[in-house]
Design a protein around this motif. Sequence first.
Motif, PDB file in Angstrom:
ATOM      1  N   ALA A 101     -10.811  -9.590 -34.670  1.00 36.37           N
ATOM      2  CA  ALA A 101     -11.078 -10.743 -33.815  1.00 36.37           C
ATOM      3  C   ALA A 101     -10.734 -12.069 -34.470  1.00 36.37           C
ATOM      4  N   THR A 102     -10.825 -12.129 -35.797  1.00 29.80           N
ATOM      5  CA  THR A 102     -10.696 -13.428 -36.465  1.00 29.80           C
ATOM      6  C   THR A 102      -9.421 -13.599 -37.270  1.00 29.80           C
ATOM      7  N   MET A 103      -8.606 -12.549 -37.424  1.00 26.84           N
ATOM      8  CA  MET A 103      -7.429 -12.738 -38.271  1.00 26.84           C
ATOM      9  C   MET A 103      -6.479 -13.769 -37.664  1.00 26.84           C
ATOM     10  N   PRO A 104      -5.827 -14.581 -38.511  1.00 26.45           N
ATOM     11  CA  PRO A 104      -5.027 -15.711 -38.023  1.00 26.45           C
ATOM     12  C   PRO A 104      -3.632 -15.301 -37.561  1.00 26.45           C
ATOM     13  N   LYS A 105      -3.583 -14.287 -36.738  1.00 27.93           N
ATOM     14  CA  LYS A 105      -2.327 -13.789 -36.178  1.00 27.93           C
ATOM     15  C   LYS A 105      -2.677 -12.895 -35.007  1.00 27.93           C
ATOM     16  N   PRO A 106      -1.767 -12.688 -34.061  1.00 24.91           N
ATOM     17  CA  PRO A 106      -2.078 -11.861 -32.893  1.00 24.91           C
ATOM     18  C   PRO A 106      -2.226 -10.383 -33.262  1.00 24.91           C
ATOM     19  N   VAL A 107      -3.135  -9.720 -32.552  1.00 21.40           N
ATOM     20  CA  VAL A 107      -3.360  -8.290 -32.730  1.00 21.40           C
ATOM     21  C   VAL A 107      -3.140  -7.582 -31.397  1.00 21.40           C
ATOM     22  N   ILE A 108      -2.314  -6.536 -31.429  1.00 23.37           N
ATOM     23  CA  ILE A 108      -2.056  -5.705 -30.257  1.00 23.37           C
ATOM     24  C   ILE A 108      -2.747  -4.369 -30.461  1.00 23.37           C
ATOM     25  N   ALA A 109      -3.623  -3.985 -29.537  1.00 22.08           N
ATOM     26  CA  ALA A 109      -4.119  -2.614 -29.506  1.00 22.08           C
ATOM     27  C   ALA A 109      -3.152  -1.820 -28.644  1.00 22.08           C
ATOM     28  N   ALA A 110      -2.361  -0.981 -29.276  1.00 22.45           N
ATOM     29  CA  ALA A 110      -1.394  -0.138 -28.566  1.00 22.45           C
ATOM     30  C   ALA A 110      -2.102   1.186 -28.275  1.00 22.45           C
ATOM     31  N   VAL A 111      -2.719   1.259 -27.107  1.00 21.83           N
ATOM     32  CA  VAL A 111      -3.625   2.362 -26.777  1.00 21.83           C
ATOM     33  C   VAL A 111      -2.801   3.525 -26.238  1.00 21.83           C
TER      34      VAL A 111
END
Length: 267
Positions: A101-111
Amino acid sequence: MSDQNSPPVTYEVADGVATVTFNRPDTMNSLTTDTKVALRDALHQAAADSEARCVVLTGTGRAFCVGQDLKEHVAGLTSDDPGQLSDTVQEHYNPAVTAIATMPKPVIAAVNGIAAGAGASLAFAADFRLLRRSAGFNLAFAGIALSCDTGASWTLPRLVGFGRATQLLLQPRTIPADEAMELGMATTVVDDEAFDAEVAALARSLADGPTLAYASIKRSLAFSATNDLPASLDQEAQKMALTGASEDHLAAVKAFLAKEKPTFSGR
């Protein structure tokens, strides 16, 4: 099928994209203690990795992640350490979801398949949830007489609303991908055969984007969720000053005036 000697979670970086992969397909990527430690450490590595401008969290096999490994959990319940479950929430689940939630870059959950329990919660914390059409979510906690964890009480109401979140948590069921999209739990649903290409395209787009601006937007959104308007306006002003002085902003303005497409360095 994973080798017994292969790590339960893998971490790779290529061309600005870090991929964190659950690697226990034989158990539908359920979370043993070793897996949770590896996941937490991989997410912390991704957050700190200057080479990673976008992070993809995904699974191997037919599941994304089905949450706590119940075989290991039952063994713990019958051992001399009954506090094991609450300990793992603090030591493993909370740090992992906080990192997403807090990392300074976008995160994609590839479900890539079913995401249940803590696996669903991890996906909810990501900035994008891209689902295979054959995938789905299940808030399985109450089904095994547990409360929710890994941030679901915070993220799920913000995605689907308080009333629907209550229903999904108190009456768990598998929510197919298309319904998840309608409810706001998914950001994109694609046919199974197009999944890998769609994940790659989204990751490429984000990794090539203005990373500092993305990080600032994420921080402003998180800040506003628990602060009033005046404080949120102050936060916006701080982040605008930060990004306004960035290399990427200058490059974007120059490119706009030259009617060219900007190239971002992430700084």
